[in-house]
Design a protein around this motif. Sequence first.
Motif, PDB file in Angstrom:
ATOM      1  N   GLU A 200       7.086  -6.591   3.835  1.00 24.07           N
ATOM      2  CA  GLU A 200       6.901  -6.660   2.383  1.00 24.07           C
ATOM      3  C   GLU A 200       5.670  -7.487   2.029  1.00 24.07           C
ATOM      4  O   GLU A 200       4.930  -7.163   1.097  1.00 24.07           O
ATOM      5  CB  GLU A 200       8.152  -7.255   1.727  1.00 24.07           C
ATOM      6  CG  GLU A 200       9.387  -6.364   1.804  1.00 24.07           C
ATOM      7  CD  GLU A 200       9.211  -5.058   1.048  1.00 24.07           C
ATOM      8  OE1 GLU A 200       8.451  -5.030   0.059  1.00 24.07           O
ATOM      9  OE2 GLU A 200       9.822  -4.053   1.450  1.00 24.07           O
TER      10      GLU A 200
ATOM     11  N   ASP B 195      -3.967  -2.109  -1.207  1.00 22.89           N
ATOM     12  CA  ASP B 195      -4.257  -1.161  -2.284  1.00 22.89           C
ATOM     13  C   ASP B 195      -4.735   0.133  -1.629  1.00 22.89           C
ATOM     14  O   ASP B 195      -5.878   0.220  -1.154  1.00 22.89           O
ATOM     15  CB  ASP B 195      -5.325  -1.704  -3.224  1.00 22.89           C
ATOM     16  CG  ASP B 195      -5.695  -0.705  -4.336  1.00 22.89           C
ATOM     17  OD1 ASP B 195      -5.059   0.370  -4.403  1.00 22.89           O
ATOM     18  OD2 ASP B 195      -6.624  -0.999  -5.109  1.00 22.89           O
TER      19      ASP B 195
ATOM     20  N   LYS C  77       6.942   7.204   0.729  1.00 23.45           N
ATOM     21  CA  LYS C  77       7.849   6.370  -0.063  1.00 23.45           C
ATOM     22  C   LYS C  77       7.583   4.879   0.175  1.00 23.45           C
ATOM     23  O   LYS C  77       7.559   4.080  -0.772  1.00 23.45           O
ATOM     24  CB  LYS C  77       9.300   6.707   0.290  1.00 23.45           C
ATOM     25  CG  LYS C  77      10.327   5.918  -0.496  1.00 23.45           C
ATOM     26  CD  LYS C  77      11.749   6.340  -0.111  1.00 23.45           C
ATOM     27  CE  LYS C  77      12.790   5.546  -0.892  1.00 23.45           C
ATOM     28  NZ  LYS C  77      14.180   5.941  -0.501  1.00 23.45           N
ATOM     29  N   ARG C  78       7.351   4.533   1.446  1.00 20.68           N
ATOM     30  CA  ARG C  78       7.153   3.123   1.790  1.00 20.68           C
ATOM     31  C   ARG C  78       5.904   2.550   1.129  1.00 20.68           C
ATOM     32  O   ARG C  78       5.897   1.407   0.670  1.00 20.68           O
ATOM     33  CB  ARG C  78       7.049   2.986   3.318  1.00 20.68           C
ATOM     34  CG  ARG C  78       6.753   1.584   3.824  1.00 20.68           C
ATOM     35  CD  ARG C  78       7.859   0.640   3.495  1.00 20.68           C
ATOM     36  NE  ARG C  78       7.642  -0.694   4.050  1.00 20.68           N
ATOM     37  CZ  ARG C  78       8.053  -1.805   3.480  1.00 20.68           C
ATOM     38  NH1 ARG C  78       8.706  -1.761   2.312  1.00 20.68           N
ATOM     39  NH2 ARG C  78       7.847  -2.972   4.048  1.00 20.68           N
TER      40      ARG C  78
ATOM     41  N   SER D 188      -4.720   3.141  -3.148  1.00 21.91           N
ATOM     42  CA  SER D 188      -4.900   4.145  -4.203  1.00 21.91           C
ATOM     43  C   SER D 188      -6.175   4.958  -4.029  1.00 21.91           C
ATOM     44  O   SER D 188      -6.296   6.061  -4.574  1.00 21.91           O
ATOM     45  CB  SER D 188      -4.903   3.468  -5.575  1.00 21.91           C
ATOM     46  OG  SER D 188      -5.980   2.535  -5.673  1.00 21.91           O
TER      47      SER D 188
ATOM     48  N   ALA E  63       4.118   3.881  -1.504  1.00 34.01           N
ATOM     49  CA  ALA E  63       3.897   4.191  -2.927  1.00 34.01           C
ATOM     50  C   ALA E  63       3.651   2.922  -3.745  1.00 34.01           C
ATOM     51  O   ALA E  63       2.767   2.919  -4.629  1.00 34.01           O
ATOM     52  CB  ALA E  63       5.076   4.984  -3.479  1.00 34.01           C
ATOM     53  N   PRO E  64       4.368   1.818  -3.500  1.00 34.86           N
ATOM     54  CA  PRO E  64       4.083   0.588  -4.268  1.00 34.86           C
ATOM     55  C   PRO E  64       2.663   0.063  -4.069  1.00 34.86           C
ATOM     56  O   PRO E  64       2.168  -0.699  -4.899  1.00 34.86           O
ATOM     57  CB  PRO E  64       5.119  -0.406  -3.720  1.00 34.86           C
ATOM     58  CG  PRO E  64       6.227   0.441  -3.205  1.00 34.86           C
ATOM     59  CD  PRO E  64       5.563   1.653  -2.637  1.00 34.86           C
ATOM     60  N   ALA E  65       2.010   0.471  -2.970  1.00 32.74           N
ATOM     61  CA  ALA E  65       0.626   0.051  -2.718  1.00 32.74           C
ATOM     62  C   ALA E  65      -0.374   1.052  -3.287  1.00 32.74           C
ATOM     63  O   ALA E  65      -1.580   0.939  -3.026  1.00 32.74           O
ATOM     64  CB  ALA E  65       0.395  -0.126  -1.228  1.00 32.74           C
ATOM     65  N   GLY E  66       0.131   2.034  -4.029  1.00 31.75           N
ATOM     66  CA  GLY E  66      -0.758   3.003  -4.657  1.00 31.75           C
ATOM     67  C   GLY E  66      -1.002   4.250  -3.846  1.00 31.75           C
ATOM     68  O   GLY E  66      -1.810   5.107  -4.246  1.00 31.75           O
TER      69      GLY E  66
ATOM     70  N   LEU F 142       2.644  -5.405   2.791  1.00 30.58           N
ATOM     71  CA  LEU F 142       2.565  -4.325   1.798  1.00 30.58           C
ATOM     72  C   LEU F 142       1.979  -4.826   0.483  1.00 30.58           C
ATOM     73  O   LEU F 142       1.164  -4.144  -0.150  1.00 30.58           O
ATOM     74  CB  LEU F 142       3.965  -3.741   1.570  1.00 30.58           C
ATOM     75  CG  LEU F 142       4.095  -2.617   0.544  1.00 30.58           C
ATOM     76  CD1 LEU F 142       3.344  -1.375   0.998  1.00 30.58           C
ATOM     77  CD2 LEU F 142       5.577  -2.282   0.329  1.00 30.58           C
ATOM     78  N   ALA F 143       2.363  -6.024   0.075  1.00 24.51           N
ATOM     79  CA  ALA F 143       1.916  -6.578  -1.208  1.00 24.51           C
ATOM     80  C   ALA F 143       0.412  -6.810  -1.247  1.00 24.51           C
ATOM     81  O   ALA F 143      -0.188  -6.887  -2.333  1.00 24.51           O
ATOM     82  CB  ALA F 143       2.653  -7.886  -1.491  1.00 24.51           C
TER      83      ALA F 143
ATOM     84  N   ARG G  69      -0.754   7.840  -2.776  1.00 25.18           N
ATOM     85  CA  ARG G  69      -0.361   9.004  -3.549  1.00 25.18           C
ATOM     86  C   ARG G  69       0.274  10.056  -2.652  1.00 25.18           C
ATOM     87  O   ARG G  69      -0.173  10.293  -1.529  1.00 25.18           O
ATOM     88  CB  ARG G  69      -1.587   9.603  -4.250  1.00 25.18           C
ATOM     89  CG  ARG G  69      -2.150   8.660  -5.278  1.00 25.18           C
ATOM     90  CD  ARG G  69      -3.546   8.973  -5.766  1.00 25.18           C
ATOM     91  NE  ARG G  69      -4.046  10.312  -5.520  1.00 25.18           N
ATOM     92  CZ  ARG G  69      -5.266  10.698  -5.899  1.00 25.18           C
ATOM     93  NH1 ARG G  69      -6.062   9.848  -6.524  1.00 25.18           N
ATOM     94  NH2 ARG G  69      -5.694  11.914  -5.648  1.00 25.18           N
TER      95      ARG G  69
END
Length: 591
Positions: free
Chosen positions: A282, A289, A313-314, A291, A316-319, A285-286, A321
């Motif tokens: 985590e 980026d 899915k894993r 994207s 996606a929070p990092a952008g 992951l944070a 697509r």
Amino acid sequence: MAVSLMHHSSATALIRENALTAPHAPAIIFVRDPSMEGGDETWSYGRLDHEARKIAGWLQRRYAPGTRVLLLYPEGPEFAAAFVGCLYASMIAVPSSLPGQYQHQRRRVDSIAEDASVAVVLTCHAASASVGDWAVSQPAQGLRWAVTDGPEFSDSDAEAWRLRGMDQDTLALLQYTSGSTSTPKGVMVSHGNLLHNSEILCRPFGLDRTTRFGSWIPQYHDMGLLAILLPPLLLGGTCVLMTPTTFLKRPHWWLKMVDKYDITWSAAPNFAYDLCARQVTEEQLAELDLSRWRFAANGSEPVQAATLTAFTKRFAPAGFRSDAMAPCYGMAEATVFISGTGQRELAVSHVDDTLLEHHTFRPVPLSSGGRDVVSCGSGQDYDIRIVDPKTREVLQEGRVGEIWLRGQSVAQGYWGRKDATRETFQAVTADGDGGYLRTGDLGTLHNGEVHVTGRLKELIILRGRNIYPQDIEHFLRARRPELVGLFGAAFVVPVQSPGGGVEEQLIVTHEVRGGISQDDLATLTTSMRADLIREYSIRPGAIALVRRGGVLRTTSGKIQRAAMRATFLEGGLETRWLDVNREVGGLIARA
């Protein structure tokens, strides 16, 4: 605007033109640590060109055009300089993995050096000890070798270099196959193959000189060399490199590299996406980026829909697509790239697995039992046929057969192997249509797109059923947490039946981690056997659990099922636990 490379006479002419046009532009960025400033090394086009001319001039002083030059380098810009140097010198580059410390690693290099009849070996200072040790051993003894970043290569060599006449038919490269199902063979790749394949790779993804390519895939591997390193050099763009060891130690550094260096095209085998989805924390992951990552190409081994879904899915929070995931199909015999489509959502067909066992590809509702098969996109620049491998009859859509190809990216054949070249590169269908490459892959065309189901030589045939070994291996990992993230190999062996005949029995080998007790290993094999009986109605002849790294793989990571089968039959498999029936046990005992 579509990229056009084929109007150039050779890859050499195009790379040289890029170097003269923009000598200060970054050609290669080699990343040692993406988490720190100064953790990289950049080579401009001017420096790459100068180092390549030094090597080319040195080679031209000593060898004739068309001489085979073995390249033994770790990942880095030095390899790129040597490869481009061979192109500049009009000599044939022969990339290989390093000899290493293990016998199977040295045997591969020995085999390549002998098969290609190389005249000289090039390496760099970082690998000189390993290469030097190998070079004094048999059969390499007496083979000349040189360190290209040493004093023997000078500015005077660069000044003495002359661009010799070459065209698109000139042989540029011997790309040795991975050897997953047979002995490695040298694929003869021409300058025209290099130009055409880079062009058709760029077209469906809209890649151009502004695209940043990057990965950790070994540069001697066809994907690392011809889908990561070479295209940007032909386009006048930038390639960002990292070593495989760095990735395996810290998987998140690959993603950090994609983020930090604005990489838009990066490729890796399926296992790499699985490793990242499972191991990136985590906290890691944070900090990402993703994207700007437009194309995450997945190839070189069977593409698993579950892996791609889990990765998407894993991250996606990092952008990341969902339309960035780009399954591709390729092989060395077609230079590298065959099919792929971007930018779009993942295309997966859920097919009837019972019908698939009888070579019929029929999509069914997700509520029905079946298998997910990922589309690898359209191969618009090839004539693609699905052919019965025995009768050579062209099959209709909905049938599974061997994938045959015809097109400008198909290589010239296998070096020094006329019979294998005729059989593989000059195939003729039953109705007399010729000039096809037999890929050895099973699959179909569905909605005009390539769907690969397995390897012909590895197909498991049991009581009239056609079962793909990777399906068994993936199924067991999905059921048993102890196997997740490790490798397995499924194959069949012939045993004497009670009635006197011969029947095939399934053998499953799989890696397990250390620290598991013997009682737990016994319980695991019992559970695996029950899983196979319940899912496939197959009672395996043996389940062999081996240490981590015990499943043989090629230098590019492909499972060597044929080699595992041979090792098992010879009684040479070192197991941590072996659950075997009487018939198969007798077979091993006689080895």
